[in-house]
Design a protein around this motif. Structure first.
Motif, PDB file in Angstrom:
ATOM      1  N   ASP A  34       0.996  -0.986  -0.173  1.00 44.78           N
ATOM      2  CA  ASP A  34      -0.243   0.051   0.385  1.00 44.78           C
ATOM      3  C   ASP A  34       1.232   1.015   0.295  1.00 44.78           C
ATOM      4  OD1 ASP A  34       0.526  -0.716   2.510  1.00 44.78           O
ATOM      5  OD2 ASP A  34      -0.965   0.087   3.496  1.00 44.78           O
ATOM      6  N   GLY A  35       1.884   0.985  -0.571  1.00 44.63           N
ATOM      7  CA  GLY A  35       3.095   2.128  -0.135  1.00 44.63           C
ATOM      8  C   GLY A  35       2.559   3.111  -1.563  1.00 44.63           C
ATOM      9  N   GLU A  36       3.067   4.454  -1.188  1.00 43.42           N
ATOM     10  CA  GLU A  36       3.256   5.874  -2.170  1.00 43.42           C
ATOM     11  C   GLU A  36       4.637   5.611  -2.268  1.00 43.42           C
ATOM     12  OE1 GLU A  36       1.632  10.182  -1.854  1.00 43.42           O
ATOM     13  OE2 GLU A  36       1.443   9.430  -0.470  1.00 43.42           O
ATOM     14  N   TYR A  37       5.020   5.742  -3.888  1.00 42.04           N
ATOM     15  CA  TYR A  37       6.326   6.233  -3.858  1.00 42.04           C
ATOM     16  C   TYR A  37       6.835   7.312  -5.754  1.00 42.04           C
ATOM     17  CZ  TYR A  37       6.519   1.674  -2.563  1.00 42.04           C
ATOM     18  OH  TYR A  37       6.891   0.419  -1.368  1.00 42.04           O
ATOM     19  N   ALA A  38       7.574   8.228  -5.760  1.00 42.72           N
ATOM     20  CA  ALA A  38       7.971   8.490  -6.459  1.00 42.72           C
ATOM     21  C   ALA A  38       8.464   7.678  -7.604  1.00 42.72           C
ATOM     22  CB  ALA A  38       8.856  10.018  -5.856  1.00 42.72           C
ATOM     23  N   ILE A  39       8.249   7.984  -9.073  1.00 48.21           N
ATOM     24  CA  ILE A  39       8.574   7.006 -10.144  1.00 48.21           C
ATOM     25  C   ILE A  39       8.968   8.162 -10.764  1.00 48.21           C
ATOM     26  CG2 ILE A  39       6.553   6.996 -11.254  1.00 48.21           C
ATOM     27  CD1 ILE A  39       7.603   4.115 -11.897  1.00 48.21           C
ATOM     28  N   SER A  40      10.150   7.339 -11.364  1.00 46.21           N
ATOM     29  CA  SER A  40      11.034   8.251 -12.899  1.00 46.21           C
ATOM     30  C   SER A  40       9.942   9.238 -13.765  1.00 46.21           C
ATOM     31  CB  SER A  40      12.053   7.248 -13.268  1.00 46.21           C
ATOM     32  OG  SER A  40      13.130   7.152 -12.990  1.00 46.21           O
ATOM     33  N   ASP A  41      10.525  10.485 -13.850  1.00 43.04           N
ATOM     34  CA  ASP A  41      10.049  10.943 -15.225  1.00 43.04           C
ATOM     35  C   ASP A  41       9.368  10.175 -16.631  1.00 43.04           C
ATOM     36  OD1 ASP A  41       9.514  12.578 -13.176  1.00 43.04           O
ATOM     37  OD2 ASP A  41      11.067  13.981 -14.337  1.00 43.04           O
ATOM     38  N   SER A  42      11.401   9.490 -16.568  1.00 45.05           N
ATOM     39  CA  SER A  42      11.402   8.795 -18.097  1.00 45.05           C
ATOM     40  C   SER A  42      10.048   7.208 -17.919  1.00 45.05           C
ATOM     41  CB  SER A  42      12.468   8.721 -18.255  1.00 45.05           C
ATOM     42  OG  SER A  42      13.503   8.459 -17.550  1.00 45.05           O
ATOM     43  N   ALA A  43       9.136   6.499 -16.830  1.00 43.91           N
ATOM     44  CA  ALA A  43       9.467   5.131 -16.846  1.00 43.91           C
ATOM     45  C   ALA A  43       7.907   5.355 -18.088  1.00 43.91           C
ATOM     46  CB  ALA A  43       8.411   5.249 -15.341  1.00 43.91           C
ATOM     47  N   TRP A  44       8.189   3.559 -18.416  1.00 39.82           N
ATOM     48  CA  TRP A  44       7.236   3.373 -20.123  1.00 39.82           C
ATOM     49  C   TRP A  44       6.004   3.911 -19.147  1.00 39.82           C
ATOM     50  CZ3 TRP A  44       8.835   0.356 -23.702  1.00 39.82           C
ATOM     51  CH2 TRP A  44      10.194   0.828 -24.900  1.00 39.82           C
ATOM     52  N   ALA A  45       4.732   4.199 -19.766  1.00 38.31           N
ATOM     53  CA  ALA A  45       3.174   3.533 -19.121  1.00 38.31           C
ATOM     54  C   ALA A  45       3.585   2.582 -19.008  1.00 38.31           C
ATOM     55  CB  ALA A  45       2.758   4.636 -19.959  1.00 38.31           C
ATOM     56  N   MET A  46       3.083   1.287 -19.741  1.00 37.48           N
ATOM     57  CA  MET A  46       3.788   0.096 -19.216  1.00 37.48           C
ATOM     58  C   MET A  46       3.924  -0.741 -18.084  1.00 37.48           C
ATOM     59  SD  MET A  46       6.341  -1.640 -23.026  1.00 37.48           S
ATOM     60  CE  MET A  46       5.346  -3.000 -22.006  1.00 37.48           C
ATOM     61  N   HIS A  47       5.280   0.167 -17.934  1.00 39.07           N
ATOM     62  CA  HIS A  47       5.444  -0.336 -16.442  1.00 39.07           C
ATOM     63  C   HIS A  47       5.134   0.214 -15.402  1.00 39.07           C
ATOM     64  CE1 HIS A  47       8.722  -2.056 -19.088  1.00 39.07           C
ATOM     65  NE2 HIS A  47       8.774  -1.098 -18.926  1.00 39.07           N
ATOM     66  N   LEU A  48       4.442   1.649 -14.907  1.00 39.16           N
ATOM     67  CA  LEU A  48       3.859   2.327 -14.382  1.00 39.16           C
ATOM     68  C   LEU A  48       2.418   0.981 -13.891  1.00 39.16           C
ATOM     69  CD1 LEU A  48       3.490   3.667 -12.291  1.00 39.16           C
ATOM     70  CD2 LEU A  48       3.316   5.537 -13.840  1.00 39.16           C
TER      71      LEU A  48
END
Length: 374
Positions: A109-123
């Motif tokens: 149930d965590g909240e994370y910052a994720i790279s701006d360059s992360a692919w939408a399919m991965h998120l």
């Protein structure tokens, strides 16, 4: 061996990852998720040979050791990275679900910052496997992650700036009149490489009316006597960026050209003199803009005053209205006011600056005066 030749160590990367996890926790986040790009390279020294659809994910949490998930075929490269000794590397195989492999590394149930360059399919894949997790962009929650440079990074940026300066000193010796913008751009790229750049990112050559377009791509226009020419060029050297702009005139400038150049020069100098620890980033923009506005050219200054620089040539912090965060020693950014008279000519002057304990220091030292070229 000079400072820029000394590679970053496992301890350097360990300290960066620890600092990033602490920054995420201070922001109320459960961690930071980093996919291939400059953040991953800065944190681990690892840059996949090819950024593909296969998931590569660095997971940083204050309550756990750093974890790096990679495709099994890329594991040897990850293990050879300088920061590999500071992370636990796990892998996944083609034909299996990488998001199932990633979820044990996350709080459900965590909240994370994720790279701006992360692919939408991965998120979307992570969200599907762990639907209670929440995400926001690194730039939104941790914009200053890489903003403050250590001494080794500053040395690299200084060397890149010196190489760009050497490039400018040589480019003003080549003929301009009668040649195409692309010819001069090719000279700029060649010189940047000769002076040590491993990568050339841009060579803006905006002659005459093209100079009124701040991001003009060098084209087939033939440079004429009497043209103002905006030269904006840079790239990466030792993995860190250069970015400088000077405006030259082919032959004798008109009185108006000199006036506009003098206004931009004054705005650039005044903004530089305003740099000191604690000043809001937006104040650098305000100072430069005030000079240009008071001279009657406010509507012709159509972009922010500056951007951060490091492993990429554009990154936070940004010198723009609304950026309230204060500058601190070690931050590096451009100061590049400009005036653009549509259909006629433009002028921009740009230096890279770092914040010191008591002010600012330039990484570019070529003359700010209006250089005359042939």
């Amino acid at each position: 061996m000079d400072a820029v030749s000394v590679p970053f160590t496992t301890d350097d990367y360990r300290a960066r990852m620890k600092g990033a996890a602490q920054a995420a926790a201070a922001e109320g986040l459960d961690g930071l998720l980093v996919t291939p790009g400059p953040d991953l390279l800065w944190l681990t020294g690892y840059q996949p040979t090819a950024i593909t659809e296969r998931l590569t994910l660095l997971v940083l949490r204050e309550d756990a050791e750093p974890q790096l998930l990679v495709p099994i075929l890329e594991r040897p490269d990850a293990e050879s990275a300088a920061g590999a000794g500071a992370v636990t590397i796990t892998d996944w195989r083609d034909g299996t679900d990488p998001y199932t492999a990633a979820t044990p590394l996350l709080r459900s149930d965590g909240e994370y910052a994720i790279s701006d360059s992360a692919w939408a399919m991965h998120l979307l894949g992570l969200q599907a496997r762990a639907p209670k997790t929440r995400y926001s962009s690194v730039t939104e929650r941790l914009p200053m992650l890489r903003a403050v440079k250590d001494p080794a990074e500053l040395a690299r940026l200084e060397a890149a700036g010196a190489a760009a300066d050497a490039t400018f000193r040589e480019i003003v010796k080549v003929p301009f009149v009668g040649r195409k913008e692309t010819d001069v751009a090719a000279d700029l790229a060649r010189l940047l490489r000769e002076f040590g750049h491993e990568q050339v990112d841009f060579t803006v050559v905006g002659s005459g009316p093209n100079g009124a377009n701040p991001h003009h791509e060098a084209g087939d226009r033939t440079i004429l006597a009497g043209d103002m020419v905006v030269l904006d060029f840079g790239g990466l050297m030792h993995g860190y960026g250069s970015d400088t702009t000077r405006t030259v005139c082919v032959g004798e400038p008109t009185a108006e050209m000199r006036e506009v150049h003098d206004v931009v020069r004054a705005a650039q100098q005044t903004a530089f003199e305003a740099v000191r620890p604690g000043i809001a980033c937006q104040e650098v923009d305000r100072v430069a803009r005030r000079v240009i506005t008071e001279a009657g050219y406010g509507d012709e200054f159509i972009h922010r005053t500056g951007h951060g620089i490091g492993m990429t040539t554009h990154e936070p912090p940004y010198m723009v209205e609304g950026e309230w965060r204060p500058t601190v020693p070690g931050m590096c950014f451009s100061i590049e006011p400009g005036i653009y008279l549509a259909g006629r000519f433009g002028v921009r002057i740009e230096d890279i600056v770092t914040v010191t304990e008591d002010g600012g220091r330039r990484f570019n030292d070529t003359d700010h005066g209006l250089t005359i070229v042939e």
